[in-house]
Design a protein around this motif. Structure first.
Motif, PDB file in Angstrom:
ATOM      1  N   THR A 166      43.147  42.827  86.599  1.00 58.25           N
ATOM      2  CA  THR A 166      44.291  42.272  85.872  1.00 58.25           C
ATOM      3  C   THR A 166      45.594  42.723  86.498  1.00 58.25           C
ATOM      4  O   THR A 166      45.639  43.713  87.226  1.00 58.25           O
ATOM      5  CB  THR A 166      44.252  42.727  84.400  1.00 58.25           C
ATOM      6  N   HIS A 167      46.679  41.977  86.230  1.00 62.24           N
ATOM      7  CA  HIS A 167      47.982  42.569  86.479  1.00 62.24           C
ATOM      8  C   HIS A 167      48.819  42.563  85.203  1.00 62.24           C
ATOM      9  O   HIS A 167      50.022  42.588  85.225  1.00 62.24           O
ATOM     10  CB  HIS A 167      48.700  41.962  87.682  1.00 62.24           C
ATOM     11  N   ASP A 168      48.091  42.513  84.092  1.00 59.55           N
ATOM     12  CA  ASP A 168      48.713  42.535  82.778  1.00 59.55           C
ATOM     13  C   ASP A 168      48.914  44.003  82.357  1.00 59.55           C
ATOM     14  O   ASP A 168      47.971  44.776  82.269  1.00 59.55           O
ATOM     15  CB  ASP A 168      47.765  41.810  81.807  1.00 59.55           C
ATOM     16  N   HIS A 169      50.167  44.378  82.107  1.00 62.85           N
ATOM     17  CA  HIS A 169      50.450  45.795  81.821  1.00 62.85           C
ATOM     18  C   HIS A 169      49.777  46.275  80.549  1.00 62.85           C
ATOM     19  O   HIS A 169      49.298  47.399  80.469  1.00 62.85           O
ATOM     20  CB  HIS A 169      51.961  46.029  81.742  1.00 62.85           C
ATOM     21  N   ALA A 170      49.721  45.395  79.566  1.00 61.99           N
ATOM     22  CA  ALA A 170      49.109  45.781  78.297  1.00 61.99           C
ATOM     23  C   ALA A 170      47.653  46.167  78.508  1.00 61.99           C
ATOM     24  O   ALA A 170      47.135  47.096  77.889  1.00 61.99           O
ATOM     25  CB  ALA A 170      49.214  44.622  77.315  1.00 61.99           C
ATOM     26  N   LEU A 171      46.995  45.452  79.381  1.00 64.02           N
ATOM     27  CA  LEU A 171      45.585  45.736  79.659  1.00 64.02           C
ATOM     28  C   LEU A 171      45.431  47.021  80.458  1.00 64.02           C
ATOM     29  O   LEU A 171      44.541  47.819  80.212  1.00 64.02           O
ATOM     30  CB  LEU A 171      44.966  44.574  80.444  1.00 64.02           C
ATOM     31  N   ILE A 172      46.323  47.184  81.437  1.00 68.07           N
ATOM     32  CA  ILE A 172      46.239  48.383  82.274  1.00 68.07           C
ATOM     33  C   ILE A 172      46.455  49.630  81.422  1.00 68.07           C
ATOM     34  O   ILE A 172      45.829  50.658  81.619  1.00 68.07           O
ATOM     35  CB  ILE A 172      47.270  48.300  83.424  1.00 68.07           C
ATOM     36  N   GLN A 173      47.307  49.476  80.408  1.00 72.89           N
ATOM     37  CA  GLN A 173      47.619  50.628  79.571  1.00 72.89           C
ATOM     38  C   GLN A 173      46.427  51.128  78.767  1.00 72.89           C
ATOM     39  O   GLN A 173      46.292  52.323  78.528  1.00 72.89           O
ATOM     40  CB  GLN A 173      48.762  50.278  78.623  1.00 72.89           C
ATOM     41  N   ILE A 174      45.558  50.218  78.333  1.00 71.33           N
ATOM     42  CA  ILE A 174      44.446  50.679  77.507  1.00 71.33           C
ATOM     43  C   ILE A 174      43.271  51.176  78.352  1.00 71.33           C
ATOM     44  O   ILE A 174      42.266  51.628  77.826  1.00 71.33           O
ATOM     45  CB  ILE A 174      43.951  49.587  76.530  1.00 71.33           C
ATOM     46  N   ALA A 175      43.384  51.080  79.697  1.00 69.97           N
ATOM     47  CA  ALA A 175      42.269  51.487  80.547  1.00 69.97           C
ATOM     48  C   ALA A 175      42.200  53.001  80.681  1.00 69.97           C
ATOM     49  O   ALA A 175      43.225  53.681  80.703  1.00 69.97           O
ATOM     50  CB  ALA A 175      42.412  50.849  81.912  1.00 69.97           C
ATOM     51  N   GLN A 176      40.975  53.520  80.757  1.00 72.63           N
ATOM     52  CA  GLN A 176      40.797  54.946  80.970  1.00 72.63           C
ATOM     53  C   GLN A 176      40.961  55.288  82.444  1.00 72.63           C
ATOM     54  O   GLN A 176      41.395  56.358  82.806  1.00 72.63           O
ATOM     55  CB  GLN A 176      39.403  55.396  80.507  1.00 72.63           C
TER      56      GLN A 176
ATOM     57  N   ILE B 253      37.815  50.183  82.785  1.00 75.50           N
ATOM     58  CA  ILE B 253      38.357  50.465  84.113  1.00 75.50           C
ATOM     59  C   ILE B 253      39.175  49.253  84.535  1.00 75.50           C
ATOM     60  O   ILE B 253      38.664  48.136  84.576  1.00 75.50           O
ATOM     61  CB  ILE B 253      37.247  50.727  85.138  1.00 75.50           C
ATOM     62  N   ALA B 254      40.449  49.477  84.800  1.00 77.72           N
ATOM     63  CA  ALA B 254      41.300  48.364  85.224  1.00 77.72           C
ATOM     64  C   ALA B 254      41.389  48.340  86.745  1.00 77.72           C
ATOM     65  O   ALA B 254      41.513  49.382  87.379  1.00 77.72           O
ATOM     66  CB  ALA B 254      42.687  48.512  84.621  1.00 77.72           C
TER      67      ALA B 254
ATOM     68  N   VAL C 271      42.512  38.822  72.664  1.00 79.01           N
ATOM     69  CA  VAL C 271      41.596  39.110  73.759  1.00 79.01           C
ATOM     70  C   VAL C 271      41.559  40.609  74.043  1.00 79.01           C
ATOM     71  O   VAL C 271      40.485  41.190  74.232  1.00 79.01           O
ATOM     72  CB  VAL C 271      42.002  38.305  75.017  1.00 79.01           C
ATOM     73  N   ILE C 272      42.732  41.255  74.004  1.00 76.48           N
ATOM     74  CA  ILE C 272      42.762  42.701  74.269  1.00 76.48           C
ATOM     75  C   ILE C 272      41.978  43.457  73.195  1.00 76.48           C
ATOM     76  O   ILE C 272      41.220  44.378  73.488  1.00 76.48           O
ATOM     77  CB  ILE C 272      44.222  43.194  74.382  1.00 76.48           C
ATOM     78  N   ASP C 273      42.114  43.013  71.938  1.00 81.18           N
ATOM     79  CA  ASP C 273      41.339  43.648  70.862  1.00 81.18           C
ATOM     80  C   ASP C 273      39.848  43.532  71.126  1.00 81.18           C
ATOM     81  O   ASP C 273      39.091  44.488  70.959  1.00 81.18           O
ATOM     82  CB  ASP C 273      41.658  42.971  69.515  1.00 81.18           C
ATOM     83  N   VAL C 274      39.427  42.327  71.524  1.00 81.09           N
ATOM     84  CA  VAL C 274      38.007  42.096  71.774  1.00 81.09           C
ATOM     85  C   VAL C 274      37.521  42.986  72.921  1.00 81.09           C
ATOM     86  O   VAL C 274      36.436  43.568  72.842  1.00 81.09           O
ATOM     87  CB  VAL C 274      37.743  40.598  72.090  1.00 81.09           C
ATOM     88  N   ILE C 275      38.350  43.109  73.937  1.00 78.17           N
ATOM     89  CA  ILE C 275      37.951  43.938  75.082  1.00 78.17           C
ATOM     90  C   ILE C 275      37.746  45.376  74.638  1.00 78.17           C
ATOM     91  O   ILE C 275      36.769  46.024  75.001  1.00 78.17           O
ATOM     92  CB  ILE C 275      39.018  43.845  76.203  1.00 78.17           C
TER      93      ILE C 275
ATOM     94  N   TYR D 165      43.618  55.791  93.245  1.00 77.52           N
ATOM     95  CA  TYR D 165      42.673  55.846  92.154  1.00 77.52           C
ATOM     96  C   TYR D 165      43.229  56.790  91.118  1.00 77.52           C
ATOM     97  O   TYR D 165      43.648  57.896  91.417  1.00 77.52           O
ATOM     98  CB  TYR D 165      41.314  56.316  92.667  1.00 77.52           C
ATOM     99  N   GLU D 166      43.276  56.369  89.895  1.00 76.14           N
ATOM    100  CA  GLU D 166      43.973  57.140  88.880  1.00 76.14           C
ATOM    101  C   GLU D 166      43.047  57.319  87.685  1.00 76.14           C
ATOM    102  O   GLU D 166      42.443  56.374  87.211  1.00 76.14           O
ATOM    103  CB  GLU D 166      45.188  56.305  88.457  1.00 76.14           C
ATOM    104  N   SER D 167      42.901  58.518  87.246  1.00 72.99           N
ATOM    105  CA  SER D 167      42.035  58.731  86.090  1.00 72.99           C
ATOM    106  C   SER D 167      42.853  59.339  84.963  1.00 72.99           C
ATOM    107  O   SER D 167      43.652  60.243  85.161  1.00 72.99           O
ATOM    108  CB  SER D 167      40.898  59.675  86.481  1.00 72.99           C
ATOM    109  N   ARG D 168      42.717  58.763  83.817  1.00 69.73           N
ATOM    110  CA  ARG D 168      43.446  59.320  82.667  1.00 69.73           C
ATOM    111  C   ARG D 168      42.405  59.786  81.662  1.00 69.73           C
ATOM    112  O   ARG D 168      41.516  59.042  81.305  1.00 69.73           O
ATOM    113  CB  ARG D 168      44.287  58.239  82.001  1.00 69.73           C
ATOM    114  N   SER D 169      42.542  61.018  81.264  1.00 67.43           N
ATOM    115  CA  SER D 169      41.555  61.452  80.282  1.00 67.43           C
ATOM    116  C   SER D 169      42.258  61.878  78.997  1.00 67.43           C
ATOM    117  O   SER D 169      43.451  62.081  78.973  1.00 67.43           O
ATOM    118  CB  SER D 169      40.717  62.583  80.849  1.00 67.43           C
TER     119      SER D 169
END
Lengths: 554, 567
Positions: free
Chosen positions: B543-553, B391-392, B526-530, B563-567
């Protein structure tokens, strides 16, 4: 400790001597008051008996009476004066040391000052320096005054009744040795260890608390506190040991002195039996001993802090005895900026330097643009010559002047350089102080002009205390933008050849920022300016020759 | 009497520093009373001692007895003296034992309190807390071991001596009473002097310390502004001003003890004169004729002892003042806990818990965060997450992301709404600036992953891409990390901090800006570890890192609180 004894003694020799004399007068007045009273009562008692038997005796009652009154008054007055005088001496000295210590702190070079812990320095400037007062008040004046007292008592008894001199001398010498050296021998180590442990505990508990954000939620708080807890009980054990040994020394000394008193009583009374001395003289010596005991008894209490003082003294001596290896002489003239280039290689905080980065300022205004984390402030520090030893020794940063490598990073005279750091620095002091710090003489008109240029003149004018308004923690609270503009106003009071601005308009609204921007361009027509901003629009210049270095990674 | 050790509960109803000290005293009453008893006994033995000495002198001088004929008196004298010294030692023994135990217990209470209280609730800096634990408690010591017993003794001992003198000669007793007209008055006098001095002294010290700290912290700027010499002079002037003010207050402080000293001297002198004149026969009225050399000497020896307890008390007065100051300082911190425990009462509605889901579950319902009574930063946050999700929490800096994280961990109470974590478990938390203590890398890792073996640690370091670098370095895991993290780069430190979580991951993992200040390569690691961590746990990342936000569900966008949910 020896180091401090020497320094303190050398600094205020006369005052210390006078202080010892005053303390001595106090002590001897107390003893004299007692012995004269004892003698007086016995003498009058005997005269009274003789008179009642019808024997005519000539006895002057008024001389000893006024003597008693004199000593009574003298003891009180000299005690008061002595305490004030001696405290004044040491406070004077501590004030001087404090200035000196701060001076040393100021002269540390950048590398060294990066490693300084401000809390640690604060404790040195306050608690440790204050601990030095024991050296004068407890360890110098008291024992020396007792020594003087012993000498005078010895001479006195030598002339009145030679036989007792030896007994008194033995009593005094053993008691003083026990009181001073016995106390130091048995307690100093514990007291020193306590001071060391307290210092470690202080650091460990700060660490523990700083970690609480991570420890608490993992449920590890109590577990991580276990070593701390162990140290606390260690401290408790040490303190108990210290107290036990110091009260044991006091016990031995008390017992010795009291038994000494008994032997003096028996010796004098025996000699009264033998008609060697008169009765009043016998009582005089008994009371003399009582008076001496009261003085000597205090020695363990005076000396049991020795170990603690030693801890502070050692720590401070370390600072004081270090010759000023830190200070680097500033060049008389700053180099021409055109010839300066700085190579930055693989600097850990500047990602763009991975493939090597060269900074040279050959135009009037050089802009550096990079988002947060791109190492802007590090670059600005490097430009200002604030680099650590590791950065230099690992060749992360190399300075070249006229193509030649430079070792000395103090490139500019402070008067030639102005570096506006990213963080605002507001001293807790008046607005005037905050603006004029580092400048010899500034008129109010100049201050108002500078404030006008940053758009704060109206704000200051409406403050009830104007330029004397107090800023900082305890004073008027400033918004981020106001603080920034105060820092900028310092700039307008100077004419440096070389200016570094790190995010100059942080927290300042756009229209004000634009105005200040124009003022800056006007003010620094003839200076070289390096500006670090996170976006290109952060600082605008109409100069054709402005260059932009992008610190963002491609 | 039953004694209970001090605990957090002991201070439940304590509101003032005075009460605090009283509570501490009560917990060790028995030993302290024993100390007072020993003190009183020692005064009694003192009277006996001086009585025997005076009698001995009287026997030899007036009755012209041989010293050898007074053997029994001498034996009594020696025994009294030895006993008195022993009793005095016992007095210090008992009082110091009690004081040491009290201080130790207070420290334990403080430590327990630290471990209990939420880090967000702490109002003072760690440095200030450490000062409380070490210095403030140390400052209370003298109150328990010295001041309190002496306070009792300064009433008991003079009274005892007064009665002895009264028995010998009522006029002399009266003289003593006149010299010390009202003992309470003295105490007030001393107290007022010392208290004002202490208060002013403390205030001045605080100001001076504040000034020093302020200038030390801005040392670099001072140098940049070329104000080195100016500041050196400034510090000297401040120190000098401090001295002048301290001297002014000392003048008053010493005056009160001088008054005591004065009365002591006057009492001795006037007693000596009165006794002398009486013995001489110059005074014939009143009880003067009954005075013998014995009673005269005896009273003269007792006169200074009459004032001694008060003089000692005045010396100890600063113990009381500093103990009170310390207690007043401590109390607000201890009081917080009771305050907090009261606020966490909310009516719970049942959550739609899926019993079949094996992993952790997190529910937020109508959650509002902020500072109670001050500001609401975000309202009505709703979320349902289960193991395996990232969750980002996004939005620009300063908007309240960290505050949401602190609320999730339980450090801050929610203003409204509920947080439910199932099953109840520990949470791994990586703040923006991870915590490092002064020690080796190994120390720092095991502090948060105490069960990790060395092999596991190397494995974890491998996963964050540090194994090679550290194996190549001279000292490996024993490399020292200074408390400022010197010697290692920010990226390396961040990855070490992450490896701690890898070693002991909790079902809920909260990361605050884990990729800020990192170069691209370490960021990818770090993103891999997360992502690896999110396989079984719920990972919440601000975060305000786009790469991180992208991998969030799921994304909680703070900027618009969308509030945004991606499934």
């Amino acid at each position: 400790m020896k180091y401090w004894f020497k320094i303190i003694f050398a600094a205020e020799q006369k005052r210390i001597q006078l202080g010892i004399l005053l303390t001595f007068i106090t002590a001897i007045s107390g003893v004299a008051l007692l012995l004269l009273s004892g003698w007086f009562i016995t003498a009058t008692g005997l005269v009274g008996i003789s008179l009642s038997l019808g024997i005519v005796v000539l006895f002057d009652m008024y001389m000893p009476g006024s003597g008693i009154r004199f000593f009574a008054l003298n003891r009180t007055v000299s005690r008061y004066v002595e305490r004030l005088y001696n405290h004044n001496t040491i406070l004077k000295l501590v004030a001087v040391f404090r200035g000196e210590l701060f001076g040393r702190l100021l002269r540390l070079n950048y590398s060294a000052s990066q490693h300084t812990d401000s809390k640690e320095w604060l404790s040195r400037l306050t608690a440790d320096l204050d601990a030095l007062d024991s050296i004068l008040l407890r360890y110098t004046i008291t024992p020396l005054a007792i020594l003087l007292l012993s000498i005078v008592v010895t001479i006195f008894s030598y002339f009145i009744w030679r036989d007792i001199t030896f007994l008194l001398l033995v009593l005094l010498i053993i008691a003083c040795l026990l009181g001073v050296f016995g106390t130091v021998f048995f307690t100093a180590k514990h007291a020193f260890d306590i001071a060391v442990l307290q210092n470690t505990l202080r650091k460990k508990s700060i660490e523990h608390l700083e970690g609480s954000f991570e420890l608490h939620c993992m449920g590890l708080q109590t577990m991580h506190a276990t070593p701390l807890q162990k140290k606390l009980s260690g401290l408790n054990r040490l303190e108990t040991k210290f107290r036990k040994s110091s009260s044991r020394v006091q016990f031995c000394l008390d017992l010795f002195l009291q038994l000494g008193l008994v032997s003096v009583i028996l010796f004098t009374l025996h000699n009264v039996n033998e008609m060697v001395i008169s009765e009043p003289v016998a009582v005089l010596f008994i009371f003399l001993t009582v008076g001496l005991i009261e003085v000597v008894q205090a020695l363990p209490g005076q000396f049991k802090e020795w170990g603690k003082t030693k801890y502070s003294a050692v720590k401070l001596q370390h600072e004081f005895s270090q010759t000023t290896q830190h200070s680097v002489d500033l060049p008389a003239t700053s180099p021409a900026v055109e010839q300066l280039s700085i190579h930055i290689n693989a600097h850990p905080f500047i990602p763009a330097s991975k493939q090597g980065l060269v900074i040279s300022l050959n135009k009037n205004i050089t802009s550096f643009v990079g988002r947060s984390g791109s190492g802007k402030s590090t670059c600005a520090n490097i430009l200002a010559g604030l680099v650590s030893q590791t950065e230099l020794s690992e060749n992360q940063v190399q300075y070249f002047l006229n193509g030649e490598s430079l070792q000395n990073t103090k490139l500019f005279n402070t008067a030639d350089l102005f570096y506006l750091r990213q963080e605002n620095t507001i001293f807790s002091d008046s607005i005037r102080y905050n603006l004029t710090i580092g400048l010899p003489r500034v008129t109010d008109a100049e201050l108002t002009l500078a404030l006008k240029k940053v758009g704060l003149a109206d704000w200051v004018a409406q403050l009830p205390q104007g330029l004397d308004t107090w800023l900082g923690e305890t004073g008027e609270s400033l918004s981020g933008g106001q603080a920034r503009r105060i820092c900028l106003a310092r700039l307008f009071l100077r004419q440096p050849k070389f200016v570094i601005l790190d995010e100059p308009f942080n927290g300042v609204d756009k229209s004000t920022a634009d105005k200040i921007n124009d003022e800056l361009l006007q003010h620094f027509k003839n200076s070289k300016v390096a500006v670090f901003t996170h976006e290109l629009a952060g600082f605008h210049s109409n100069e054709v020759q402005a260059v932009v270095t992008d610190l963002n990674l491609a | 009497m039953p004694q209970e050790k001090l605990s957090l509960a002991s201070f439940k109803d304590v509101n003032t520093g005075q009460d605090f000290l009283k509570t501490c005293l009560n917990s060790h009453q028995a030993q302290l009373r024993l100390a007072v008893l020993c003190g009183a006994l020692s005064t009694f033995l003192l009277c006996v001692q001086w009585g025997v000495v005076s009698w001995l002198v009287h026997e030899v001088v007036v009755d012209e007895k041989k010293i050898s004929a007074t053997l029994s008196l001498i034996i009594i004298l020696v025994m009294t003296i030895v006993l008195k010294v022993i009793v005095t030692k016992l007095q210090t023994h008992f009082s110091e034992l009690a004081s040491a135990e009290i201080c130790y217990e207070i420290r334990q209470v403080l430590l327990a309190h630290w471990n209990k209280i939420s880090p967000c609730q702490r109002q003072i800096s760690p440095a200030a807390s450490a000062t409380q634990l070490i210095d403030d408690v140390h400052n209370m010591e003298g109150y328990f071991s010295r001041y309190w017993p002496q306070q009792m003794l300064s009433v008991i001992a003079p009274l005892l001596i007064f009665f002895v003198v009264l028995w010998l000669n009522w006029l002399c007793a009266l003289l003593l009473l006149i010299s010390a007209p009202l003992i309470p008055l003295f105490m007030i006098l001393i107290g007022m002097g010392a208290e004002t001095v202490n208060a002013r002294h403390m205030l001045l010290r605080q100001r001076l310390s504040g000034h020093f700290l302020n200038r030390i912290q801005h040392l670099q700027v001072v140098k940049l502004l070329g104000a080195t010499t100016q500041l050196e002079d400034e510090i000297k002037t401040k120190s000098e001003q401090y001295r002048v003010v301290i001297m002014r207050t000392l003048k008053i402080a010493f005056l009160s003890s001088t008054v005591l000293e004065f009365f002591t001297s006057i009492a001795i002198a006037s007693l000596a004169m009165y006794i002398g004149f009486s013995l001489y026969g110059a005074i014939t009225w009143g009880p003067a004729q009954e005075i013998s050399l014995f009673s005269g000497l005896f009273m003269l020896l007792l006169a200074p002892e009459f004032f001694q307890p008060l003089r000692i008390l005045s010396q100890y007065y600063h113990d009381k003042a500093s103990a009170l100051g310390a207690a007043d300082n401590l109390l607000p911190q201890l009081g917080q806990l009771h305050h907090i425990t009261q606020t966490t009462t909310a009516v719970e509605r049942p959550f739609p818990i899926s019993i079949h889901s094996p992993g952790p579950q997190l529910y937020l319902r109508d959650l509002s965060i902020g500072i109670v009574g001050e500001a609401v930063l975000a309202q009505n946050i709703n979320l349902r997450a289960k193991g395996g999700q990232i969750i980002a929490v996004s939005g620009p800096s300063g908007i309240g992301k960290t505050m949401l994280l602190n609320t999730l961990v339980g450090y801050l109470p929610p203003i409204k709404g509920q947080i439910k974590i199932l099953p109840q478990s520990n949470i791994s938390y990586l703040p923006q600036r991870p915590w490092f203590k002064n020690g080796t890398i190994l120390d720092n890792i095991t502090a948060l992953a105490p069960l990790a073996e060395v092999d596991d640690i190397w494995q974890a370091l491998d996963r964050v891409g540090l194994q090679k670098e550290l194996k190549e370095s001279k000292r490996g895991l024993d490399t020292n990390i200074g408390d400022l993290g010197l010697g290692l780069s920010g990226g390396q430190l961040q990855r070490i901090a992450l490896s701690r979580i890898l070693l002991q991951p909790s079902p809920i993992i909260i990361l605050d800006e884990p990729t800020a200040k990192l170069d691209r390569e370490s960021r990818n690691t770090v993103i891999d570890v997360i992502q690896a961590l999110a396989q079984s746990s719920i990972v919440i990342v601000a975060t305000h890192d786009h790469a991180l936000i992208q991998i969030a569900q799921q994304v909680i966008d703070f900027a618009s609180l969308r509030y945004e949910s991606r499934s």
